[in-house]
Design an enzyme around this catalytic site. Sequence first.
Site, PDB file in Angstrom:
ATOM      1  N   GLN A 163       9.890  -6.225  12.796  1.00 35.73           N
ATOM      2  CA  GLN A 163       9.337  -5.706  11.549  1.00 35.73           C
ATOM      3  C   GLN A 163       9.057  -4.212  11.574  1.00 35.73           C
ATOM      4  OE1 GLN A 163       6.834  -8.291   8.992  1.00 35.73           O
ATOM      5  NE2 GLN A 163       5.196  -6.938   9.640  1.00 35.73           N
ATOM      6  N   GLU A 205       5.809   0.690   3.945  1.00 31.48           N
ATOM      7  CA  GLU A 205       4.916   1.489   4.783  1.00 31.48           C
ATOM      8  C   GLU A 205       5.479   2.872   5.084  1.00 31.48           C
ATOM      9  OE1 GLU A 205       3.888  -0.875   8.169  1.00 31.48           O
ATOM     10  OE2 GLU A 205       2.922  -2.411   6.949  1.00 31.48           O
ATOM     11  N   ASP A 242       6.152  -3.867  16.253  1.00 33.61           N
ATOM     12  CA  ASP A 242       5.520  -5.074  15.724  1.00 33.61           C
ATOM     13  C   ASP A 242       6.647  -6.061  15.482  1.00 33.61           C
ATOM     14  OD1 ASP A 242       4.282  -7.112  14.394  1.00 33.61           O
ATOM     15  OD2 ASP A 242       3.696  -5.927  12.633  1.00 33.61           O
ATOM     16  N   GLU A 285       3.331  -5.788  19.399  1.00 38.88           N
ATOM     17  CA  GLU A 285       2.446  -6.569  18.532  1.00 38.88           C
ATOM     18  C   GLU A 285       3.131  -7.870  18.127  1.00 38.88           C
ATOM     19  OE1 GLU A 285       0.755  -6.258  13.983  1.00 38.88           O
ATOM     20  OE2 GLU A 285       1.129  -4.395  15.084  1.00 38.88           O
ATOM     21  N   ASP A 312      -2.075  -9.951  16.327  1.00 36.18           N
ATOM     22  CA  ASP A 312      -2.413  -9.781  14.914  1.00 36.18           C
ATOM     23  C   ASP A 312      -2.532 -11.152  14.254  1.00 36.18           C
ATOM     24  OD1 ASP A 312      -2.699  -9.090  12.255  1.00 36.18           O
ATOM     25  OD2 ASP A 312      -0.641  -8.410  11.995  1.00 36.18           O
ATOM     26  N   LYS A 337      -7.841  -5.783  11.133  1.00 33.54           N
ATOM     27  CA  LYS A 337      -7.595  -5.610   9.703  1.00 33.54           C
ATOM     28  C   LYS A 337      -8.811  -6.140   8.947  1.00 33.54           C
ATOM     29  CE  LYS A 337      -2.547  -6.145   9.965  1.00 33.54           C
ATOM     30  NZ  LYS A 337      -1.412  -7.079   9.707  1.00 33.54           N
ATOM     31  N   ARG A 366      -2.662  -2.307   5.788  1.00 32.63           N
ATOM     32  CA  ARG A 366      -1.792  -3.394   5.357  1.00 32.63           C
ATOM     33  C   ARG A 366      -0.597  -2.779   4.621  1.00 32.63           C
ATOM     34  NH1 ARG A 366      -4.088  -8.575   6.303  1.00 32.63           N
ATOM     35  NH2 ARG A 366      -1.869  -9.084   6.383  1.00 32.63           N
ATOM     36  N   SER A 367       0.435  -3.580   4.440  1.00 32.68           N
ATOM     37  CA  SER A 367       1.630  -3.043   3.771  1.00 32.68           C
ATOM     38  C   SER A 367       1.350  -2.713   2.309  1.00 32.68           C
ATOM     39  CB  SER A 367       2.794  -4.020   3.887  1.00 32.68           C
ATOM     40  OG  SER A 367       2.426  -5.300   3.425  1.00 32.68           O
ATOM     41  N   LYS A 388      -3.033   2.245  13.265  1.00 34.58           N
ATOM     42  CA  LYS A 388      -1.713   1.938  12.726  1.00 34.58           C
ATOM     43  C   LYS A 388      -1.825   2.035  11.212  1.00 34.58           C
ATOM     44  CE  LYS A 388       1.388  -1.990  12.447  1.00 34.58           C
ATOM     45  NZ  LYS A 388       1.563  -3.399  12.808  1.00 34.58           N
TER      46      LYS A 388
END
Length: 432
Positions: A163, A205, A242, A285, A312, A337, A366-367, A388
């Site tokens: 990702q 992102e 990730d 990740e 995560d 998060k 977050r995205s 991040k």
Amino acid sequence: MSSIASVFGREILDSRGNPTVEVEVTLESGLRARAAVPSGASTGSREALEMRDGDKARYCGKGVTKAVDHVNSEIADALLGMDSLRQVQIDNTLIDLDGTDNKSRLGANAMLGVSMACARVAASFLGLPLYKYLGGINAKVLPAPMMNIINGGAHAPNNLDIQEFMIMPVGAMTFRDSLRMGTEIFHMLQAILKKDGHVTSVGDEGGFAPNLKNHDEAFAYIIKAIEEAGYNPGTEVALAIDAASSEFYKDGKYVLAGEGKTFNSAELSEWMAEFTRKYPLISIEDGMAESDWDGWGMLTASLGDHVQLVGDDVFVTNPSILAEGIAEGVANSILIKLNQIGTVTETLDTIEMAKEAAYTTVISHRSGETEDSFIADLAVGVNSGQIKTGSLCRSERMSKYNQLLRIEEELGDDAEFFGPMLAEYYSLGTEE
């Protein structure tokens, strides 16, 4: 004068054009602060519930008016008159009011917006920057950024299964220099990809999303961009990924459609290990799916002594789940998060638990983001050492980086940049 006079929620739009919750808290003194809640694309199954309306005739079912109504009714009624300086009491009131394990009655998005706004207005009342309010006088560590420059998986419509491919300018001596280095590499990568005929539009992102032959080609492009920008991969700039492995975990197997391969847990662990041997990869990740705890055990046994293994989806910023992972020896780091757990207090509790177990922490966006820069202050407040928050474009990502620049400037000589310490500790992911 620090008592809460009003709590008001509204529906706004995030960086993907989807509705999200913003909350404004006003004190009896007249001071006011607001906070906006982010939203994820690839989510863990045990995350706190993000409440959506489900009305297909409005915002394709993604409206958040129900969550906003909860803010403006039950939550506001419960918090009016409470002391904004009592963050733990405020958050416990929210938790008790919701009454569920996953915040499904009021919605984690409603609760988090209130929790964050209360913290921000309390800091303002005391005349403190938010990071000092959250962390105290010893809040001084500027985080090493994980900069997402190539996207795949759920974040991009291409053939990459992993990702996120990230750079970490750990050779910089200040956060400001690390941001400059990352930006130069980002623009160099854009030029190289464009020269080779790849599309250079960006994903959610801010990273590029080219169609490449395989994951090795993605690493090769990044290494080339680092070198052509004038930096040394493996000494000045490290890599991180990730994998978001839950996204391609099907019926007990890892199906990498882009690679045309299917792995069991042991094979995927070896596939990841091979990357660490070939590239200066210091952090992985979600190297295994959230439900594959045996696989996590294999990966941790294989790489955990020299590579950061960030959980995560497997931990979802939940202290009780993290406690299980610590007991089982799963991973050695946790992604933090805020919206996975739903309150500032629970987030801080999770961070404290991780630190006590010698797990590193990575504060994350977050995205689906907003211009709210709360996580920048959180990263410095808890001396996390890593953040991040996306690539080197899109203003919802830049808002966090720019806030960190301001914090570093404000701290002056007291500021400590974590990059060199991280590089030394993980020896850039190389094996002896």
